[in-house]
Design an enzyme around this catalytic site. Structure first.
Site, PDB file in Angstrom:
ATOM      1  N   LYS A 287     -14.577   1.223  -0.725  1.00 43.24           N
ATOM      2  CA  LYS A 287     -13.473   1.721   0.424  1.00 43.24           C
ATOM      3  C   LYS A 287     -13.687   2.953   0.628  1.00 43.24           C
ATOM      4  O   LYS A 287     -13.242   3.733  -0.360  1.00 43.24           O
ATOM      5  CB  LYS A 287     -12.292   1.110   0.082  1.00 43.24           C
ATOM      6  CG  LYS A 287     -11.106   1.201   1.137  1.00 43.24           C
ATOM      7  CD  LYS A 287      -9.657   0.662   0.540  1.00 43.24           C
ATOM      8  CE  LYS A 287      -8.722   0.704   1.478  1.00 43.24           C
ATOM      9  NZ  LYS A 287      -7.655   0.181   1.007  1.00 43.24           N
TER      10      LYS A 287
ATOM     11  N   CYS B 160      -9.624  -3.010   4.520  1.00 43.77           N
ATOM     12  CA  CYS B 160      -8.177  -2.781   4.861  1.00 43.77           C
ATOM     13  C   CYS B 160      -8.200  -1.556   5.881  1.00 43.77           C
ATOM     14  O   CYS B 160      -8.277  -1.393   7.069  1.00 43.77           O
ATOM     15  CB  CYS B 160      -7.279  -2.947   3.704  1.00 43.77           C
ATOM     16  SG  CYS B 160      -5.712  -3.018   4.237  1.00 43.77           S
TER      17      CYS B 160
ATOM     18  N   GLU C 250      -8.921  -8.617   0.185  1.00 41.16           N
ATOM     19  CA  GLU C 250      -8.759  -7.549  -0.506  1.00 41.16           C
ATOM     20  C   GLU C 250      -8.237  -7.679  -2.017  1.00 41.16           C
ATOM     21  O   GLU C 250      -7.207  -8.395  -1.957  1.00 41.16           O
ATOM     22  CB  GLU C 250      -8.050  -6.422   0.306  1.00 41.16           C
ATOM     23  CG  GLU C 250      -8.056  -5.017  -0.686  1.00 41.16           C
ATOM     24  CD  GLU C 250      -7.405  -3.895   0.217  1.00 41.16           C
ATOM     25  OE1 GLU C 250      -7.471  -2.626  -0.080  1.00 41.16           O
ATOM     26  OE2 GLU C 250      -6.120  -4.223   0.975  1.00 41.16           O
TER      27      GLU C 250
END
Length: 258
Positions: free
Chosen positions: A109, A143, A43
Site C-alpha cells: 500500500k 483502501c 484489507e
C-alpha cells in the site's frame, strides 16, 4: 480468456486473530457453489485495520500465505487480499495475490492513512504493479489509495482496477463515488471489497462491496451491513467495445510521478 468470474467476500473480521479469520473465510469459500477464477478478501482480512503490527505481523512464509496457497490449489482459483507483513525490519500493509499454481505477487500500500497513524507504523510501497492472470491485466490497490487518482491512472492498459478496504460507514459515500469515478476515468472494470461490523476501535463498517463497468455502471453489489458474497462475471468484449467507441484514454496528459 473472455470472461473472468470473481467472488467478492464481504465479512466481519475477528480483531487481531488470524487463526479465527482463516477459519471464517475457509467456511465462506467452501460455501461458494459456482466455479470462480478469483476470490477477493478485504484489507487486513486476518486482523482488522490494526496499528499494532509488532504484535500480529506475519511473514511471507507464514500461516496465512500458506493457507492462501492451499485454498488456491484446492479450489483451482486465485485468491487475494491484504495482510500485515513483516519484512526486513519493516511492516507493510501488503496486497497478496496467489495464483492457482501457488505463485505469489504482491503490492505494498502506497498511501498510508495518516488520520489513523498508519504512516507511523507501516512503510509505504513505492511500486505499482500489474498482475497478469488468465489473459487479464489487474491493478491491485488498497483502501486509502482510492482517494489518489494519479496513482491509479491507467497508463498500463490494465483491464481491472481492484481495491480491498476497511472503509468506515461515515465516509461510505466517498467510497461509492470514487469507485465509480475510477472506472469512468480509467475505462476499466473497478472492484471494491470492503468489510462490515464494528472493530475494537468502535469504528463501524457497512460494506458497499461492489463492481463497476467501464462506463461507471454498477454491475454487482453486496447487501449492506451484512456478511455477504457476490459473484460477478467480467467480459473482455465490454472493455474493447467501449474503448474502441470512446477512445478517451488516448487523450490523456503525459507526466511522471516522482
Amino acid at each position: 480468456m473472455q470472461h473472468l468470474k470473481i467472488a467478492l467476500i464481504q465479512a466481519d473480521l475477528v480483531w487481531q486473530n488470524a487463526k479465527q479469520n482463516r477459519i471464517k473465510f475457509s467456511k465462506k469459500i467452501n460455501n461458494i457453489t459456482e466455479t470462480v477464477d478469483l476470490i477477493v478478501l478485504p484489507e487486513m482480512f486476518t486482523t482488522g485495520f490494526s496499528m499494532q503490527p509488532q504484535k500480529i505481523a506475519e511473514y511471507m512464509v507464514g500461516d496465512t500465505v500458506k493457507w492462501m496457497q492451499q485454498i488456491a490449489s484446492e479450489k483451482k482459483t486465485a485468491i487475494c487480499g491484504s495482510l500485515i507483513i513483516s519484512e526486513n525490519k519493516n511492516f507493510y500493509n501488503r496486497f497478496i495475490f496467489v495464483h492457482p499454481s501457488g505463485k505469489i505477487e504482491y503490492y505494498n500500500k502506497r498511501h498510508l492513512f495518516t488520520l489513523a497513524g498508519e504512516h507511523t507504523v507501516y512503510t509505504p510501497g513505492k511500486e505499482k504493479i500489474i498482475i497478469e492472470y488468465k489473459g487479464w491485466k489487474i491493478c491491485p490497490l488498497v483502501c486509502y489509495d482510492l482517494r489518489f487518482p494519479v496513482w491509479a491512472r491507467n497508463v498500463e492498459n490494465y483491464d481491472v482496477l481492484m481495491y480491498v478496504a476497511n472503509w468506515p460507514k461515515p465516509r461510505i459515500s466517498a467510497w461509492d463515488t470514487l469507485l465509480k469515478a475510477r472506472s469512468i476515468e480509467n475505462m476499466c472494470y473497478t472492484i471494491g471489497v470492503n468489510r462490515v461490523g464494528i472493530d475494537t476501535n468502535n469504528l463501524e463498517y457497512n460494506g458497499h462491496t461492489a463492481a463497476y463497468n467501464c462506463l461507471g455502471e454498477q454491475v454487482a453489489k453486496t447487501q449492506e451491513n451484512t456478511e455477504d458474497i457476490v459473484i460477478v462475471s467480467l467480459e473482455k468484449n465490454h472493455i474493447s467495445e467501449i474503448r474502441t467507441k470512446l477512445n478517451f484514454l488516448s487523450d490523456k496528459d503525459i507526466f511522471e510521478i516522482t
